[in-house]
Design a protein around this motif. Structure first.
Motif, mmCIF file in Angstrom:
data_model
loop_
_atom_site.group_PDB
_atom_site.id
_atom_site.type_symbol
_atom_site.label_atom_id
_atom_site.label_comp_id
_atom_site.label_asym_id
_atom_site.label_seq_id
_atom_site.Cartn_x
_atom_site.Cartn_y
_atom_site.Cartn_z
ATOM 1 N N SER A 210 -39.670 -20.709 -25.157
ATOM 2 C CA SER A 210 -38.297 -20.426 -26.230
ATOM 3 C C SER A 210 -36.978 -21.258 -25.872
ATOM 4 O O SER A 210 -36.960 -20.899 -24.667
ATOM 5 N N GLU A 211 -36.554 -22.144 -26.717
ATOM 6 C CA GLU A 211 -35.176 -22.385 -26.551
ATOM 7 C C GLU A 211 -34.119 -21.327 -26.449
ATOM 8 O O GLU A 211 -33.117 -21.532 -26.157
ATOM 9 N N ASN A 212 -34.454 -20.009 -26.849
ATOM 10 C CA ASN A 212 -33.670 -18.989 -27.049
ATOM 11 C C ASN A 212 -33.398 -18.295 -25.625
ATOM 12 O O ASN A 212 -32.934 -17.274 -25.602
ATOM 13 N N CYS A 213 -34.441 -18.598 -24.698
ATOM 14 C CA CYS A 213 -34.155 -17.860 -23.436
ATOM 15 C C CYS A 213 -32.776 -17.986 -22.810
ATOM 16 O O CYS A 213 -32.405 -19.301 -22.681
ATOM 17 N N ALA A 214 -32.050 -17.046 -22.588
ATOM 18 C CA ALA A 214 -30.914 -16.875 -21.986
ATOM 19 C C ALA A 214 -30.857 -17.407 -20.554
ATOM 20 O O ALA A 214 -29.798 -18.116 -20.096
ATOM 21 N N ASN A 215 -31.805 -17.315 -19.800
ATOM 22 C CA ASN A 215 -31.656 -17.858 -18.427
ATOM 23 C C ASN A 215 -33.359 -18.056 -18.036
ATOM 24 O O ASN A 215 -34.079 -17.758 -18.629
ATOM 25 N N GLY A 216 -33.682 -18.434 -16.502
ATOM 26 C CA GLY A 216 -34.845 -18.587 -15.998
ATOM 27 C C GLY A 216 -35.631 -17.144 -15.938
ATOM 28 O O GLY A 216 -36.977 -17.136 -16.277
ATOM 29 N N THR A 217 -35.044 -16.026 -15.484
ATOM 30 C CA THR A 217 -35.610 -14.724 -15.559
ATOM 31 C C THR A 217 -36.321 -14.643 -17.001
ATOM 32 O O THR A 217 -37.442 -14.229 -17.326
ATOM 33 N N ALA A 218 -35.630 -15.049 -18.015
ATOM 34 C CA ALA A 218 -36.138 -14.419 -19.402
ATOM 35 C C ALA A 218 -37.209 -15.474 -19.807
ATOM 36 O O ALA A 218 -38.233 -15.185 -20.443
ATOM 37 N N ARG A 219 -37.314 -16.695 -19.117
ATOM 38 C CA ARG A 219 -38.717 -17.273 -19.221
ATOM 39 C C ARG A 219 -39.810 -16.867 -18.359
ATOM 40 O O ARG A 219 -41.003 -16.955 -18.949
ATOM 41 N N LEU A 220 -39.449 -16.111 -17.271
ATOM 42 C CA LEU A 220 -40.617 -15.428 -16.622
ATOM 43 C C LEU A 220 -41.184 -14.352 -17.434
ATOM 44 O O LEU A 220 -42.484 -14.243 -17.672
ATOM 45 N N ILE A 221 -40.399 -13.725 -18.155
ATOM 46 C CA ILE A 221 -40.503 -12.660 -18.879
ATOM 47 C C ILE A 221 -41.248 -13.012 -20.193
ATOM 48 O O ILE A 221 -42.427 -12.233 -20.260
ATOM 49 N N GLU A 222 -41.048 -14.011 -20.615
ATOM 50 C CA GLU A 222 -41.963 -14.621 -21.884
ATOM 51 C C GLU A 222 -43.337 -14.893 -21.381
ATOM 52 O O GLU A 222 -44.215 -14.615 -22.098
ATOM 53 N N LEU A 223 -43.479 -15.628 -20.212
ATOM 54 C CA LEU A 223 -44.758 -16.134 -19.639
ATOM 55 C C LEU A 223 -45.508 -14.626 -19.352
ATOM 56 O O LEU A 223 -46.885 -14.611 -19.618
ATOM 57 N N LEU A 224 -44.935 -13.641 -18.889
ATOM 58 C CA LEU A 224 -45.473 -12.390 -18.961
ATOM 59 C C LEU A 224 -46.153 -11.556 -19.932
ATOM 60 O O LEU A 224 -47.176 -11.147 -20.161
ATOM 61 N N GLU A 225 -45.184 -11.799 -20.981
ATOM 62 C CA GLU A 225 -45.571 -10.978 -22.329
ATOM 63 C C GLU A 225 -46.503 -11.751 -22.936
ATOM 64 O O GLU A 225 -47.270 -10.968 -23.781
ATOM 65 N N ARG A 226 -46.730 -13.056 -22.866
ATOM 66 C CA ARG A 226 -47.667 -13.542 -23.425
ATOM 67 C C ARG A 226 -49.124 -13.938 -23.070
ATOM 68 O O ARG A 226 -49.991 -14.185 -23.381
ATOM 69 N N GLY A 227 -49.026 -12.962 -21.591
ATOM 70 C CA GLY A 227 -50.016 -13.252 -20.894
ATOM 71 C C GLY A 227 -50.590 -14.408 -20.272
ATOM 72 O O GLY A 227 -51.995 -14.576 -19.849
ATOM 73 N N LEU A 228 -49.807 -15.456 -20.046
ATOM 74 C CA LEU A 228 -50.225 -16.844 -19.595
ATOM 75 C C LEU A 228 -50.327 -16.619 -18.125
ATOM 76 O O LEU A 228 -50.906 -17.708 -17.560
ATOM 77 N N ILE A 229 -49.576 -15.873 -17.260
ATOM 78 C CA ILE A 229 -49.607 -15.828 -15.950
ATOM 79 C C ILE A 229 -50.063 -14.353 -15.425
ATOM 80 O O ILE A 229 -49.683 -13.673 -15.890
ATOM 81 N N ASP A 230 -51.072 -14.292 -14.413
ATOM 82 C CA ASP A 230 -51.342 -13.019 -13.886
ATOM 83 C C ASP A 230 -50.904 -13.162 -12.399
ATOM 84 O O ASP A 230 -51.677 -13.892 -11.499
ATOM 85 N N ALA A 231 -50.157 -12.363 -11.941
ATOM 86 C CA ALA A 231 -49.738 -12.360 -10.430
ATOM 87 C C ALA A 231 -49.081 -11.022 -10.028
ATOM 88 O O ALA A 231 -48.653 -10.354 -10.644
ATOM 89 N N ASP A 232 -49.311 -10.907 -8.642
ATOM 90 C CA ASP A 232 -48.589 -9.521 -8.204
ATOM 91 C C ASP A 232 -47.309 -9.976 -7.770
ATOM 92 O O ASP A 232 -46.271 -8.926 -8.004
#
Length: 252
Positions: A74-96
């Motif tokens: 999303s263009e609305n992500c405030a920072n890089g961490t928010a982009r990681l959170i979006e990918l996690l919530e969308r289930g697009l990446i699985d990692a430890d």
């Protein structure tokens, strides 16, 4: 051990930078800035996945040109961490472990990542990051560099664009020790979920440092020291410094 963890490297690359418009499309040396980042990340032997998290079609076209992998966020992500959170919530990446390697950091390499992740398999931190001892004393007062102070166990006490610590009774610069924060992070999925629930705080807004939100809400930020210098591209003049660094590497 690092090699027993599934590690994803996500490289946020926001196009609409306010301090350096469209810097993610910039060229460094003979190739795009993002290609330097992509190639450096792909050389890290223990990354199981490497991907850009982007927000613009122009960036997508550039990454496609050199064969990189990206996911639109999303263009609305405030920072890089928010982009990681979006990918996690969308289930697009699985990692430890999720490594946040900013798209404007072309000179990070595997030894620095090993510095970052050296305790990720056995401590109970929420976040891992790096510090580098300041050699050029002017960096201690330059607000472009975030400074950091830690406790005796290596956990962050505070970050600031101001000079910290302030040496009240010391005048000789040789006896003053400062560390700058290296904006490289690692998270567990659980810590990203925690961060997704945190509200912004006043000190974060004042300093414009997202990591202050982590401390404000009592997250444990483990800080490891690295001996390696970093040249991030935050301003147009930093691109000039990076070009000079490349020339030095070529002559060495």
């Amino acid at each position: 051990m690092i090699d027993k963890k599934k590690i994803a490297c996500v490289m946020p690359a926001r196009l609409k930078s306010t301090r350096f418009p469209k810097k993610m499309l910039a060229t460094l040396g003979h190739k795009p800035l993002l290609q330097w980042v992509w190639e450096s990340a792909c050389k890290v032997s223990f990354f199981d996945e490497v991907v850009f998290a982007i927000d613009a079609e122009e960036t997508a076209q550039l990454i496609h040109s050199f064969g990189g992998k990206y996911i639109m966020t999303s263009e609305n992500c405030a920072n890089g961490t928010a982009r990681l959170i979006e990918l996690l919530e969308r289930g697009l990446i699985d990692a430890d472990i999720w490594v946040n390697w900013q798209g404007d950091e072309p000179f990070i390499h595997e030894p620095m990542i090993r510095d970052l992740l050296q305790t990720c398999d056995h401590d109970d931190s929420d976040v891992w990051t790096l510090k580098k001892k300041i050699v050029k004393i002017e960096e201690a007062t330059d607000p472009q560099f975030a400074k950091i102070v830690c406790d005796h166990r290596g956990y962050a006490l505070s970050f600031s664009r101001s000079q910290i610590p302030y040496y009240r009774d010391v005048t000789d610069p040789a006896h003053k020790i400062f560390y700058k924060h290296v904006g490289l992070y690692a998270f567990t999925p659980e810590s990203l979920k925690k961060i997704s629930q945190l509200q912004p705080c006043a000190i974060e807004a004042a300093e414009q440092l997202e990591q202050l939100r982590f401390l404000y809400h009592n997250l444990r930020v483990r800080v490891h020291e690295t001996q390696f210098e970093v040249i991030g591209i935050d301003l147009p003049e930093h691109l000039v410094l990076a070009e000079a660094y490349l020339q030095q590497m070529t002559l060495a």
